[in-house]
Design a protein around this motif. Structure first.
Motif, PDB file in Angstrom:
ATOM      1  N   ASN A 116       3.995   1.000   2.387  1.00 29.42           N
ATOM      2  CA  ASN A 116       3.882  -0.079   3.364  1.00 29.42           C
ATOM      3  C   ASN A 116       4.257  -1.381   2.679  1.00 29.42           C
ATOM      4  O   ASN A 116       3.693  -1.706   1.636  1.00 29.42           O
ATOM      5  CB  ASN A 116       2.460  -0.156   3.900  1.00 29.42           C
ATOM      6  N   SER A 176      -4.483   8.162  -0.075  1.00 29.87           N
ATOM      7  CA  SER A 176      -4.054   6.775  -0.169  1.00 29.87           C
ATOM      8  C   SER A 176      -4.065   6.370  -1.640  1.00 29.87           C
ATOM      9  O   SER A 176      -4.893   6.861  -2.403  1.00 29.87           O
ATOM     10  CB  SER A 176      -5.006   5.867   0.604  1.00 29.87           C
ATOM     11  N   TYR A 208      -4.298   2.875  -3.551  1.00 32.05           N
ATOM     12  CA  TYR A 208      -4.413   1.430  -3.319  1.00 32.05           C
ATOM     13  C   TYR A 208      -4.357   0.584  -4.581  1.00 32.05           C
ATOM     14  O   TYR A 208      -3.869  -0.501  -4.564  1.00 32.05           O
ATOM     15  CB  TYR A 208      -5.699   1.115  -2.561  1.00 32.05           C
ATOM     16  N   PHE A 221       0.958   5.773  -0.060  1.00 37.94           N
ATOM     17  CA  PHE A 221       0.290   6.980   0.407  1.00 37.94           C
ATOM     18  C   PHE A 221       1.091   8.205   0.015  1.00 37.94           C
ATOM     19  O   PHE A 221       2.304   8.142  -0.167  1.00 37.94           O
ATOM     20  CB  PHE A 221       0.166   6.970   1.942  1.00 37.94           C
ATOM     21  N   ASN A 244      -3.568   0.763   6.807  1.00 45.26           N
ATOM     22  CA  ASN A 244      -2.204   1.067   7.224  1.00 45.26           C
ATOM     23  C   ASN A 244      -1.908   2.555   7.328  1.00 45.26           C
ATOM     24  O   ASN A 244      -0.790   2.931   7.642  1.00 45.26           O
ATOM     25  CB  ASN A 244      -1.216   0.408   6.269  1.00 45.26           C
ATOM     26  N   GLU A 245      -2.899   3.400   7.039  1.00 46.48           N
ATOM     27  CA  GLU A 245      -2.654   4.836   7.187  1.00 46.48           C
ATOM     28  C   GLU A 245      -2.306   5.142   8.635  1.00 46.48           C
ATOM     29  O   GLU A 245      -2.953   4.629   9.552  1.00 46.48           O
ATOM     30  CB  GLU A 245      -3.908   5.648   6.820  1.00 46.48           C
ATOM     31  N   SER A 271       0.843  -1.195   0.000  1.00 45.62           N
ATOM     32  CA  SER A 271       0.000   0.000   0.000  1.00 45.62           C
ATOM     33  C   SER A 271       0.876   1.241   0.000  1.00 45.62           C
ATOM     34  O   SER A 271       2.033   1.208   0.430  1.00 45.62           O
ATOM     35  CB  SER A 271      -0.987  -0.007   1.167  1.00 45.62           C
TER      36      SER A 271
END
Lengths: 112, 113
Positions: A91, A49, A51, A34, B100-101, A32
């Motif tokens: 992530n 975000s 995704y 961001f 996961n933010e 992921s």
């Protein structure tokens, strides 16, 4: 090689301009992604975000290219208030569950 | 706005003192993190926790320690502060699996004389 790499800038653009930032990540298993924004001497705040194939939120568009392992952020019609440091964040998932890796940030200055 | 708080916001202290930086969140998040950031530099993870009684060291070696006795509270302690500890310390938390933010507190700016 850094896990997350960004062009540090600074980018100096006039109001109304369109500006694009790129970011590359080294771990192909990353799950992921961001974009965060950090104002001077403040905490980072989540901007978007990313995704799947990308996100759009008003003047902001984020794109993800998994094959090339890069993420981009496009800001249209720049405002003075967009001046900040933009952080690309990844992530990795797996055993790194929950942990984020931050790029060094790209500085944007929007001038009148 | 994220409900995560840090105190104090600013701290100036002499070498050798013991200090504790407080971090609390009211979102019920299991995961919490401490980062260190020098001016104009990137964030470095120094500690994290996946829940009560869980603590791990981060990617950047730090002389600080942490504890997680309650879900909402994740304090960081320096037993003997030194000028090299001068930095900004940012606490963050994140929520359920798949989300996961991370949400950050306002930070503590520490100066050790």
């Amino acid at each position: 090689r850094k896990e997350v790499e960004q062009d540090p800038g600074p980018f100096n653009v006039p109001e109304g301009a369109t500006v694009a930032f790129n970011c590359t990540y080294s771990n192909s298993a990353s799950q992921s992604f961001f974009w965060y924004r950090q104002d001077c001497r403040k905490e980072p705040k989540l901007l978007m975000s990313v995704y799947s194939s990308g996100n759009e939120d008003g003047r902001f568009t984020a794109q993800l290219n998994r094959a090339s392992q890069y993420i981009s952020l496009l800001i249209r019609d720049s405002k003075l208030s967009d001046s900040a440091t933009y952080l690309c964040v990844v992530n990795e998932g797996g055993t790194s569950y929950g942990k984020l890796t931050f790029g060094q940030g790209t500085i944007l200055t929007v001038h009148p | 706005e994220a409900d995560i708080y840090q105190t104090p916001r600013y701290l100036v202290i002499g070498t050798g003192k013991k200090i504790t930086l407080e971090c609390s969140q009211t979102m019920g998040h299991d995961k919490m993190y401490w980062y260190q950031q020098d001016p104009g530099m990137e964030l470095h993870l120094i500690h994290y926790s996946y829940g009560v009684n869980s603590t791990e060291k981060g990617d950047l070696s730090s002389e600080s320690t942490v504890s997680r006795i309650r879900t909402e509270h994740f304090p960081l302690t320096l037993e003997s502060a030194r000028p090299s500890h001068t930095s900004q310390y940012l606490c963050a938390s994140s929520g359920p699996p798949g989300y996961n933010e991370q949400f950050f507190g306002p930070g503590t700016r520490l100066t050790v004389l």
